[in-house]
Structure formats: structure tokens, C-alpha cells
Scaffold this motif. Structure first.
Motif, PDB file in Angstrom:
ATOM      1  N   PHE A   4       0.909  -1.186   0.014  1.00  0.00           N
ATOM      2  CA  PHE A   4       0.100   0.089  -0.003  1.00  0.00           C
ATOM      3  C   PHE A   4       0.805   1.294  -0.039  1.00  0.00           C
ATOM      4  N   ILE A  12      -9.450   3.069   0.842  1.00  0.00           N
ATOM      5  CA  ILE A  12      -8.012   2.984   1.046  1.00  0.00           C
ATOM      6  C   ILE A  12      -7.225   2.667  -0.160  1.00  0.00           C
ATOM      7  N   ALA A  32      -4.972   5.099  -2.575  1.00  0.00           N
ATOM      8  CA  ALA A  32      -3.672   4.719  -2.770  1.00  0.00           C
ATOM      9  C   ALA A  32      -3.169   4.737  -4.237  1.00  0.00           C
ATOM     10  N   ILE A  53      -2.598   4.914   5.543  1.00  0.00           N
ATOM     11  CA  ILE A  53      -2.027   3.961   4.730  1.00  0.00           C
ATOM     12  C   ILE A  53      -0.637   3.678   5.496  1.00  0.00           C
TER      13      ILE A  53
END
Length: 344
Positions: free
Chosen positions: A84, A215, A219, A243
Motif C-alpha cells: 500500500f 484506502i 492509494a 496508509i
């Protein structure tokens, strides 16, 4: 003078550029772009397995394959979290020593302070999240480059591990149930450690988070075009912190599993694991420049690293040459990532 004709122009506004960046960051599109690299990585894994199977009759056995999965568990979980971070265009060099510090803290919680097992494990994972939170604040709020911020955290974590443990291993002799978190065989008569099951569960969770949640979406978007993402109204700083913190939770879990596997917290270990985890991520098709990546590719990369190390050990390659081989793999992975960026 000829008046300029009125009407729409082809100049993109900031909002349309931002929208394009968000669309470019969609996990599905990123997966399609990285699918070729994943196929190459999967083919490389098969070739390596075939080679070592021919080189040694002891390689392709049930016990050794379980050993490979067990070895891939810790590095793989570290790689899942850092996937991530790298997709956002960042880097985290502190995951190896951070994992060791989390293992030491597990020893403090369970052995020194005598906490219940569930509380000690939960606190260790949360402590890993705290390390990630600090990295995220340093990178996002203070504006420190990720390489420098996480390099500093790497050194801090390594030093704290030695200070807190008194430079000595912490053993979990009084908490035998902690040792079972990694080593307990869940299938009667077959050695299939619980740690491998935890790894598989974390793969599924990471894949869902990357492909189905904000998320993952943000990202990819941040890694594709951070400025345009900010112009679209996304709080880039906040999501970076989220993250990095999430990556820290993976570090905390890896610390628990590593200490459980060894039945002790070793304060002097961890150096080099961050490079193996990053190499696994890059081998799997995640770009160091950000904006591209997948969990499937990361898992394949982690298996390649584990198979390579295991196979070299089985055919009796000296430890120093094993390090050389892993270093070559890391260089090749980074070079291939550079080639992908040039052709993009």
C-alpha cells in the motif's frame, strides 16, 4: 484584429485533470496494467520450483513446501503492508527493525508485565500501528521524504529493541500458548502451521482493502498523481497517514508471528527483511514510482524470495552466496521496474 471566437476550449481544468487521475488510479485498471508483470513473476516462480526440484530430491516434498510457506509468512505479511505504501509512491525502510521492536514489546507485555495472551498480542499489533502512524506523520505532516523518515525510524527501532530488551533475547517460556500462534498445526497428523493460515487470511483482507475500499482507491490515485488527487478534494495528508498506519499494523502482526515462531524476541534481528519485503513487492509488479500494484503479485514475489532462499539452502549453497543471490534478485527487480516505467 480578428476577435477570438467564443466557445469551449480543449484546455483541461484542474477538476477534470483530478478526475482523470482518480480514474487512472482505479485498482482494476492498475491490475490490468500490471498483469503482464504478474504473469512473468508467476512463470519465474514455476521455473525456480522446477529447477530446485530437479537439483534436489528433498525440495519438492510436503514438509519442505510447508517450510517454504512458513518462511514466506513473515516476509509476506510485511510485504502486504508495504504494498500500500509503495503504491502511493512512498517507501518504508523501517518494517524489518520495526517488526523486531514489536516482537520485543510482545515480550514486555506478556513476559515482563504478565498480560493475558489476547491483550499482549493486540497491544503488539497496535504498537506496530503506532510506528506506522509516526512514519505517516513525518512524511505527510512534516514533509520529510519517505526514504529519510523511515530510515530514521529504522535506526530508532533497532536501538529501542536493544535498550528495552537489555540486548538480551526475551523468551516466552511462561506463555506456551503464545508459541502456538505460529507453530500450532491445525490439521491432525499434518504439519500445517496456524501462522500460514493467518498469512492466507491477511492476503484476502489486503486484497479486499486494496480493490474494494477507499484506502485502495486513494492509494492508487495518490501514486498516480498526488497533486491532481489533492485538487479533487481528497485529503492526501490524512490518507497517507492512514496508509502508513495500516502498514504498521501488518508490521505488528509480523512481529507477533516472528517471535512466536522463534519462541523468543531477538533484539538483534530484522536487518535486511525490509529489502526482501520490498523486493517481493517490486517483483510482483508494484512500481516504485507508485500508481501500480496488486496483492496477488506481492504474494508471488514473497513466494519467489522464500523458494529461492530455501532451494539454495537445500542444495548446500553457502550462506554468503545466498545473500549474493538475494541481492542480485533485488537489483533485477528494480531494473525491471525501471524498464516498465520507461516503456509506460
Amino acid at each position: 484584429m480578428t476577435p477570438t471566437p467564443a466557445g469551449p476550449t480543449s484546455t483541461a481544468t484542474p477538476s477534470t485533470e483530478a478526475f482523470a487521475a482518480i480514474e487512472a488510479g482505479k485498482p482494476r485498471l492498475a491490475w490490468l496494467r500490471g498483469s503482464l508483470q504478474q504473469l512473468l513473476a508467476a512463470a519465474s516462480l514455476i521455473v525456480i520450483v522446477v529447477f530446485f526440484s530437479i537439483a534436489s530430491p528433498h525440495f519438492f516434498t510436503a514438509n519442505n513446501l510447508i517450510s517454504i510457506l512458513t518462511a514466506a509468512t513473515v516476509t509476506g505479511i510485511l510485504a502486504l503492508g508495504t504494498t500500500f505504501v509503495i503504491i502511493t509512491g512512498g517507501i518504508d525502510l523501517s518494517i524489518g527493525t520495526g517488526m523486531v521492536l514489536c516482537g520485543v514489546m510482545a515480550g514486555v507485555f506478556l513476559t515482563y508485565w504478565g498480560w493475558p495472551l489476547w491483550a499482549g498480542v493486540a497491544a503488539t499489533i497496535v504498537f506496530g500501528g503506532l510506528l506506522g502512524l509516526i512514519n505517516g506523520v513525518n512524511v505527510s505532516i512534516l514533509g520529510i521524504p519517505p526514504f529519510i523518515a523511515t530510515l530514521g525510524m529504522m535506526l530508532i527501532a533497532a536501538g529501542l529493541s536493544l535498550v528495552i530488551s537489555g540486548t538480551k533475547p526475551i523468551y516466552f517460556n511462561d506463555t506456551p500458548e503464545f508459541q502456538q500462534i505460529m507453530n500450532l498445526s491445525i490439521i491432525p497428523g499434518v504439519r500445517f502451521p496456524l501462522g500460514v493460515v493467518i498469512f492466507i487470511v491477511m492476503i484476502v483482507i489486503a486484497a479486499v482493502v486494496l480493490s474494494k475500499t477507499l484506502i485502495g482507491r486513494y492509494a492508487f490515485s495518490i501514486g498516480s498523481n498526488e497533486q491532481a488527487t489533492a485538487l479533487s478534494g481528497v485529503n492526501v495528508r490524512r490518507w497517507k497517514i492512514v496508509i502508513y498506519t495500516m502498514s504498521g499494523l501488518f508490521v505488528g502482526l509480523a512481529g507477533v508471528l516472528s517471535a512466536s515462531r522463534l519462541s523468543s524476541a531477538q533484539p538483534t534481528g530484522g536487518m535486511g527483511l525490509e529489502l526482501e519485503a520490498i523486493a517481493a513487492v517490486v517483483i510482483g509488479g508494484t512500481s516504485l514510482q507508485g500508481g501500480k500494484g496488486s496483492i496477488v503479485g506481492t504474494v508471488i514475489g514473497a513466494l519467489i524470495m522464500a523458494v529461492l532462499t530455501n532451494g539454495l539452502r537445500i542444495i548446500s549453497v553457502p550462506q554468503e552466496w545466498q545473500s549474493v543471490a538475494v541481492g542480485i534478485v533485488i537489483l533485477v527487480a528494480v531494473y525491471l521496474d525501471m524498464l516498465r516505467r520507461r516503456r509506460a
